[in-house]
Motif scaffolding. Sequence first.
Motif, mmCIF file in Angstrom:
data_model
loop_
_atom_site.group_PDB
_atom_site.id
_atom_site.type_symbol
_atom_site.label_atom_id
_atom_site.label_comp_id
_atom_site.label_asym_id
_atom_site.label_seq_id
_atom_site.Cartn_x
_atom_site.Cartn_y
_atom_site.Cartn_z
ATOM 1 N N TRP A 381 -5.415 5.671 10.100
ATOM 2 C CA TRP A 381 -6.670 6.405 10.291
ATOM 3 C C TRP A 381 -6.932 7.391 9.158
ATOM 4 C CZ3 TRP A 381 -9.392 4.205 13.979
ATOM 5 C CH2 TRP A 381 -8.745 3.598 15.041
ATOM 6 N N GLU A 382 -5.960 7.586 8.272
ATOM 7 C CA GLU A 382 -6.112 8.549 7.184
ATOM 8 C C GLU A 382 -6.875 7.924 6.019
ATOM 9 O OE1 GLU A 382 -2.253 9.927 6.128
ATOM 10 O OE2 GLU A 382 -1.673 10.388 8.184
ATOM 11 N N ASP A 383 -7.505 8.780 5.208
ATOM 12 C CA ASP A 383 -8.260 8.302 4.047
ATOM 13 C C ASP A 383 -7.343 7.593 3.059
ATOM 14 O OD1 ASP A 383 -10.365 9.529 5.226
ATOM 15 O OD2 ASP A 383 -10.470 11.230 3.835
ATOM 16 N N PHE A 384 -7.817 6.459 2.545
ATOM 17 C CA PHE A 384 -7.132 5.697 1.488
ATOM 18 C C PHE A 384 -5.726 5.262 1.900
ATOM 19 C CE2 PHE A 384 -10.006 8.744 -0.608
ATOM 20 C CZ PHE A 384 -10.864 7.867 -1.260
ATOM 21 N N GLN A 385 -5.502 5.055 3.198
ATOM 22 C CA GLN A 385 -4.174 4.682 3.665
ATOM 23 C C GLN A 385 -4.208 3.301 4.322
ATOM 24 O OE1 GLN A 385 -1.231 6.265 3.232
ATOM 25 N NE2 GLN A 385 -2.320 7.783 2.002
ATOM 26 N N GLN A 386 -3.157 2.490 4.032
ATOM 27 C CA GLN A 386 -2.930 1.220 4.708
ATOM 28 C C GLN A 386 -1.457 1.175 5.099
ATOM 29 O OE1 GLN A 386 -4.168 -1.808 1.945
ATOM 30 N NE2 GLN A 386 -6.314 -1.620 2.505
ATOM 31 N N VAL A 387 -1.114 0.238 5.990
ATOM 32 C CA VAL A 387 0.289 0.109 6.377
ATOM 33 C C VAL A 387 1.139 -0.173 5.143
ATOM 34 C CG1 VAL A 387 1.943 -1.295 7.661
ATOM 35 C CG2 VAL A 387 -0.228 -0.628 8.722
ATOM 36 N N ASP A 388 0.629 -1.060 4.252
ATOM 37 C CA ASP A 388 1.306 -1.364 2.988
ATOM 38 C C ASP A 388 0.429 -0.869 1.853
ATOM 39 O OD1 ASP A 388 2.617 -2.328 0.828
ATOM 40 O OD2 ASP A 388 2.414 -4.452 1.320
ATOM 41 N N ASN A 389 0.863 0.197 1.185
ATOM 42 C CA ASN A 389 0.097 0.761 0.075
ATOM 43 C C ASN A 389 0.648 0.350 -1.276
ATOM 44 O OD1 ASN A 389 -2.151 2.187 1.034
ATOM 45 N ND2 ASN A 389 -0.872 3.869 1.736
ATOM 46 N N SER A 390 1.581 -0.610 -1.303
ATOM 47 C CA SER A 390 2.183 -1.018 -2.572
ATOM 48 C C SER A 390 1.177 -1.797 -3.403
ATOM 49 C CB SER A 390 3.421 -1.882 -2.315
ATOM 50 O OG SER A 390 3.036 -3.123 -1.744
ATOM 51 N N PRO A 391 1.350 -1.824 -4.751
ATOM 52 C CA PRO A 391 0.417 -2.575 -5.600
ATOM 53 C C PRO A 391 0.423 -4.065 -5.300
ATOM 54 C CG PRO A 391 1.761 -1.041 -6.896
ATOM 55 C CD PRO A 391 2.357 -1.085 -5.530
ATOM 56 N N THR A 392 1.493 -4.576 -4.660
ATOM 57 C CA THR A 392 1.598 -6.024 -4.410
ATOM 58 C C THR A 392 1.223 -6.383 -2.982
ATOM 59 O OG1 THR A 392 3.948 -5.753 -3.860
ATOM 60 C CG2 THR A 392 3.394 -6.299 -6.151
ATOM 61 N N ARG A 393 0.549 -5.478 -2.267
ATOM 62 C CA ARG A 393 0.216 -5.751 -0.873
ATOM 63 C C ARG A 393 -0.690 -6.983 -0.794
ATOM 64 N NH1 ARG A 393 -2.868 -1.292 -2.390
ATOM 65 N NH2 ARG A 393 -5.131 -1.492 -2.095
ATOM 66 N N PRO A 394 -0.519 -7.805 0.268
ATOM 67 C CA PRO A 394 -1.288 -9.045 0.366
ATOM 68 C C PRO A 394 -2.727 -8.845 0.809
ATOM 69 C CG PRO A 394 0.159 -8.818 2.263
ATOM 70 C CD PRO A 394 0.492 -7.681 1.330
ATOM 71 N N TYR A 395 -3.096 -7.655 1.328
ATOM 72 C CA TYR A 395 -4.451 -7.419 1.809
ATOM 73 C C TYR A 395 -5.089 -6.334 0.961
ATOM 74 C CZ TYR A 395 -2.547 -9.878 5.819
ATOM 75 O OH TYR A 395 -1.945 -10.805 6.626
ATOM 76 N N GLY A 396 -6.305 -6.639 0.465
ATOM 77 C CA GLY A 396 -7.001 -5.668 -0.371
ATOM 78 C C GLY A 396 -7.750 -4.648 0.458
ATOM 79 N N GLY A 397 -8.591 -3.857 -0.214
ATOM 80 C CA GLY A 397 -9.384 -2.845 0.465
ATOM 81 C C GLY A 397 -9.024 -1.452 0.012
ATOM 82 N N THR A 398 -9.925 -0.495 0.323
ATOM 83 C CA THR A 398 -9.727 0.885 -0.107
ATOM 84 C C THR A 398 -8.921 1.694 0.896
ATOM 85 O OG1 THR A 398 -11.789 1.527 0.953
ATOM 86 C CG2 THR A 398 -11.903 0.856 -1.358
ATOM 87 N N GLY A 399 -8.767 1.216 2.130
ATOM 88 C CA GLY A 399 -8.107 2.006 3.156
ATOM 89 C C GLY A 399 -9.022 3.066 3.747
ATOM 90 N N LEU A 400 -10.354 2.867 3.631
ATOM 91 C CA LEU A 400 -11.306 3.851 4.145
ATOM 92 C C LEU A 400 -12.007 3.383 5.425
ATOM 93 C CD1 LEU A 400 -13.057 5.064 0.870
ATOM 94 C CD2 LEU A 400 -11.517 6.375 2.308
ATOM 95 N N GLY A 401 -11.963 2.089 5.727
ATOM 96 C CA GLY A 401 -12.741 1.555 6.843
ATOM 97 C C GLY A 401 -12.461 2.220 8.167
#
Length: 439
Positions: A381-401
Motif C-alpha cells: 500500500w506504500e508509494d512506489f512499493q511492490q512485493v519484489d522491488n528488485s531490478p529483475t522482478r518479473p512484473y513491471g509497474g511503478t508500485g503506485l496503483g
Amino acid sequence: MSSIAALSTPLTPSPEARLAFSELLLGCDEARTCAEAAVSWLMRHTQAEQVLCLAPDESDSHCLVPLASSGMPGVEGFVLALHETRHPLVEALQWNEPRWHPPGPFAPELPPSRGGLYTLSLGRASPGAPPPGLLLVSSGSAELSGDVKWLATHLGTHLTRLYKGRQLTRLEAASSELAARVNAATEELATQNELLRRQAIQLEQASAAKSQFLANMSHELRTPLNAILGYTNMLLQGVNGEPPPAQRRSLSRIDSNGRHLLEIINEILDITRIEAGRMPLHLSEFRLPELIQEVMAELDPIIVRSKLAVSAALDPHLPEVHSDRQKVKQILVNLLSNALKFTHEGSIKVKTSYEVATATLHISVTDTGIGIDPAHQEKIWEDFQQVDNSPTRPYGGTGLGLSICRRLAAMLDGRVALESAVGQGSTFTLYLPRRARRP
C-alpha cells in the motif's frame, strides 16, 4: 593441427577434424564466417554436391537470407520472409528431424537439386529467441551422413550464440543511452530529492514542496509527450502517406511505449495532487452494476488475452451511490487490472453486496493468482512499493496503483482491504459508504 589443415583432411573426417572445426567456429565472430566455414567443411568432408545455409539477416530477424552456398547459383539475392508460413522453407524450420526431398525443384526460388535434397533446421523457434536457420544439402548418397547432422547441430548452436550476443550488445547500448537521457532529464529532480533527504528536520515541509513541484511539472511533462503521441498517431494513420511495414512496426512501438509512459506520469501526478490537496471531488448519483460492467468492457481486450474465466456477481437491488463516479471507477480498474496481471490461470470474480446496518457497499475482486505473503501485505500500500522491488522482478509497474486506490478510497470515506495467501489468490474489497460527505 591448424584450422586450415582440419578442413583439408580426407573425405571421412576424423575426431580431430571435428574438434578443429568446432574450435574454428568458436573463433568466428560473424555469422557469415561461420556459415562459409560450415559449407566449405561439408563440401570437403562429405559427399555433398549442393549446400545452402539460410540464417537471420543482421538488420532484420524476421527473414532469412543466404549466408553461404556452394553449387546453388542465383540464390544471392534471395530473402525468405518468416511470416510466409506456407512457404516450404518456412515449414521446414519446424521439423525436428532432417527430411529428404526427391530430385527436382523444392522451393520456387532455388535451383533444382540433382540428387535429392535434405533440409535440416538449425534450431527450433521459441519466444524471445532469434529465429533458427536452415541448412539444405544435396548429395549423391541415399542416406544423410551423420557428419551433416553433427555439423548442423554445432552450426545452429554457434549462430544462436552470435545472434544472442549481438542482441545483448544492442540492448546494453540502448539501455545505456536511455539511462543517460533519464539522468540528464531528472538531474534537477534528483538534486531536489537529495536536498529533501538531508533536511530531515523539515521532512514534512520538504515532502509538501516535492509534491507541489511535481504537480506543477504536469504541463511540462505531458505536453511534449502528448505531441509525440499525436504525431505518431498521425503517421500511423497515413497522413503523410502509408508508412512501410518496418516503419509501421517502429511507430507502433513508439506509440505503445509512449502511452505506457503517460500512464506512469499520470499515476505520479495523481499521488502529488492528492498529497497537495488539489484532487477535487465530483459527487453524483450512480449505480454500481452499470459502472462495473463499464469497467469490464474497457478491460475486455486484456481479459480476452488472459484466457481467464472472468465473471461478475452483481446484486441488481443495490441502492444508488452518492459518490465520485470517476474515482470509484479508477479504483475498480486498478484492482481488476492487478488481478489480471498477477493471475496466470484460473478465474477472477467481481462481487457486490450491501450492508444495511452501516449503509456500506462492498465491491470485491477475487482471483486465483500468485497471492501475497502476509508479511508483505502492508508494504504494497506504500508509494512506489511492490512485493519484489528488485531490478529483475518479473512484473513491471511503478508500485503506485494500490497506494492511489487506498488514498482515493479514503477521500470517499471508504477503505480498501486485502485477504491473501501465497499460491491461493487474493481478494481486494472496496468498502464504500452509500453517501460520501461533500468536501
